[in-house]
Scaffold this active site. Sequence first.
Site, PDB file in Angstrom:
ATOM      1  N   ASP A   1      21.316  50.196  24.605  1.00  0.00           N
ATOM      2  CA  ASP A   1      22.203  49.749  25.639  1.00  0.00           C
ATOM      3  C   ASP A   1      22.848  48.375  25.312  1.00  0.00           C
ATOM      4  OD1 ASP A   1      21.830  51.950  26.938  1.00  0.00           O
ATOM      5  OD2 ASP A   1      21.335  51.147  28.953  1.00  0.00           O
TER       6      ASP A   1
ATOM      7  N   CYS B   1      13.065  52.896  24.870  1.00  0.00           N
ATOM      8  CA  CYS B   1      14.090  52.248  25.472  1.00  0.00           C
ATOM      9  C   CYS B   1      14.682  52.927  26.624  1.00  0.00           C
ATOM     10  CB  CYS B   1      15.017  51.682  24.666  1.00  0.00           C
ATOM     11  SG  CYS B   1      14.452  50.305  23.577  1.00  0.00           S
ATOM     12  N   ASP B   2      15.710  52.476  27.209  1.00  0.00           N
ATOM     13  CA  ASP B   2      16.186  52.520  28.777  1.00  0.00           C
ATOM     14  C   ASP B   2      16.450  53.992  29.118  1.00  0.00           C
ATOM     15  OD1 ASP B   2      16.676  49.989  28.198  1.00  0.00           O
ATOM     16  OD2 ASP B   2      18.463  49.759  29.147  1.00  0.00           O
ATOM     17  N   LYS B   3      17.006  54.947  28.455  1.00  0.00           N
ATOM     18  CA  LYS B   3      17.277  56.315  28.991  1.00  0.00           C
ATOM     19  C   LYS B   3      16.370  57.178  28.093  1.00  0.00           C
ATOM     20  CE  LYS B   3      20.558  54.313  30.867  1.00  0.00           C
ATOM     21  NZ  LYS B   3      20.313  52.951  30.336  1.00  0.00           N
TER      22      LYS B   3
ATOM     23  N   CYS C   1      13.299  45.032  24.527  1.00  0.00           N
ATOM     24  CA  CYS C   1      13.586  43.664  24.867  1.00  0.00           C
ATOM     25  C   CYS C   1      12.437  43.235  25.630  1.00  0.00           C
ATOM     26  CB  CYS C   1      15.131  43.493  25.483  1.00  0.00           C
ATOM     27  SG  CYS C   1      16.313  44.023  24.302  1.00  0.00           S
TER      28      CYS C   1
ATOM     29  N   GLU D   1      26.752  49.876  32.788  1.00  0.00           N
ATOM     30  CA  GLU D   1      26.163  48.545  33.038  1.00  0.00           C
ATOM     31  C   GLU D   1      27.040  47.249  33.255  1.00  0.00           C
ATOM     32  OE1 GLU D   1      21.661  49.672  31.709  1.00  0.00           O
ATOM     33  OE2 GLU D   1      22.758  48.214  30.461  1.00  0.00           O
TER      34      GLU D   1
ATOM     35  N   SER E   1      22.350  46.225  33.755  1.00  0.00           N
ATOM     36  CA  SER E   1      21.367  46.185  32.948  1.00  0.00           C
ATOM     37  C   SER E   1      19.979  45.525  33.766  1.00  0.00           C
ATOM     38  CB  SER E   1      21.570  45.178  31.873  1.00  0.00           C
ATOM     39  OG  SER E   1      20.396  44.798  31.124  1.00  0.00           O
TER      40      SER E   1
END
EC number: 4.2.1.9
Length: 600
Positions: A82, A123-125, A192, A489, A515
């Site tokens: 992202d 990570c995110d998704k 992150c 985002e 985000s």
Amino acid sequence: MKKQLRSSFSTQGRRMAGARALWAANGMKKNQMGKPIIAIVNSFTQFVPGHVHLHEIGQLVKAEIEKLGCFAAEFNTIAIDDGIAMGHDGMLYSLPSRDIIADSVEYMVNAHKADAMVCISNCDKITPGMLMAAMRLNIPTVFVSGGPMEAGEWNGQHLDLIDAMIKSADDSVSDQEVANIEQNACPTCGCCSGMFTANSMNCLNEAIGLALPGNGTIVATHENRTKLFEDAAKLIVENAMKYYEEGDESVLPRSIATRQAFLNAMTLDIAMGGSTNTVLHLLAVAHEAGVDFKMDDIDMLSRKTPCLCKVAPNTQKYHIQDVNRAGGIIAILAELAKGGLIDTSVLRVDGMSLAEAIDQYSITSPNVTEKAMSKYSSAAGNRFNLVLGSQGAYYQELDKDRANGCIRDLEHAYSKDGGLAVLKGNIAQDGCVVKTAGVDESIWKFTGPAKVFDSQEAACEGILGGRVVSGDVVVITHEGPKGGPGMQEMLYPTSYIKSRHLGKECALITDGRFSGGTSGLSIGHVSPEAAAGGNIGKIVDGDIIEIDIPARTINVRLTDEELAARPMTPVTRDRYVPKSLKAYASMVSSADKGAVRLID
């Protein structure tokens, strides 16, 4: 009662000789025929630092599984970064990728009739996509993440990706200073280093019960991260045998991820000020699990859950590695349990109840194990490092200070109000979400004139070009799940507001999302979205917006009659939307339902 292996359709009987020949060509031995086939669902890619170190770990998990007599087969999902996709049309693909990941896991596992899964996410998704697949498939599953990145350091201060984004747009910061921050912001592999979306979801997976203690907080570079993978490999074989040999359904994802587990996870999220994206993802995972879990539940929990943990971006004092030193997610759950705010009778993938896990893994418990102390002593290596499990630094002393440390007890909470809140009003009849942990209390009540933009790009130009001034409410419309499509985002607009030193002087509302790195008075997920006829699409420049976080309200100062009579504001942007995203837009729900696909 013994259960038939799903894989028996391709490994047993004379007529399956062809399939067995293919399995043999994949490396399956004769003595593995008739044993559980375990899918290793990896997500290695060299596009994402949170996944760049996962190349070999899948094979380590395979080796551990096969030592115990089963056959393991690895495959990969896609994974979008992202941060790299941010600020351009690449971000349109991020949220839709969650469903593609879920579909791809379902396709591979069902096509090959795998009996169980180890999901290697980060990570995110990727984590929510794999969770959605686990709920659909409902076979024994263990999650283990790639782990968080170490925090960067410059001039004696911890920093991260968000610092690089904010400072780079601040004209008062020199080019050399920006270069120094850029070179030090992301020093290792891993997701992150703040409580952004990736780490939030990996932490919530511990509360849901599908991941082992330490999953969300042990840094990617530490040797104890490798041990988590080894433990996950052993556990999935144990659970597969429990289910297929003994008929024990308690090891199944839907038996673990119950309504109470989702309520626990959301309570944790509110207590630690997690990413607002977690609201979308928990709603979507619950939908796949057939669990009744809605925005009203989140609203209810937010009104009684205090903020017990503050981590970047809500403060720069602490990052995820500091949460680990303070006892990790189990430590936060332990404090919530003391106040009766969570249900500790829920079961976990390791066979323990949450109460038993707290007893063994809370660093303040008299019964804490040596294994737990080792996990939470895992420290950052403090050097540039892209190799998983390659360093063995340990803290000499843990953070048990619940009055002034990273994790607080109820008496010393950062705030009585939790880190997330659901607001409703004539702008958002079905709700919207704000991360209160990242909002200065001086602007919890905010009133100002609207400055309206119909795209993220236009908003960025307006903020950097000086159109947005102190006291304004930036309104970004037509960026919802349908309207984007893809629900981008808005990290760059919120970062640029800070770059212009307006972080405590402006608000931003949108039907898009944020985000996990966002902080400030940033309100997203406005539902219904503009593309679905929501009132956010009727706001024009100069309309007065009233935000009241304590009262949980958000309104435009117009009567119901005035709003009803006002037409939707025309969309002026020029955006190419490919067929893949048009297909997504044609069936996606609103954000208050998790942006899930609605298919008859």
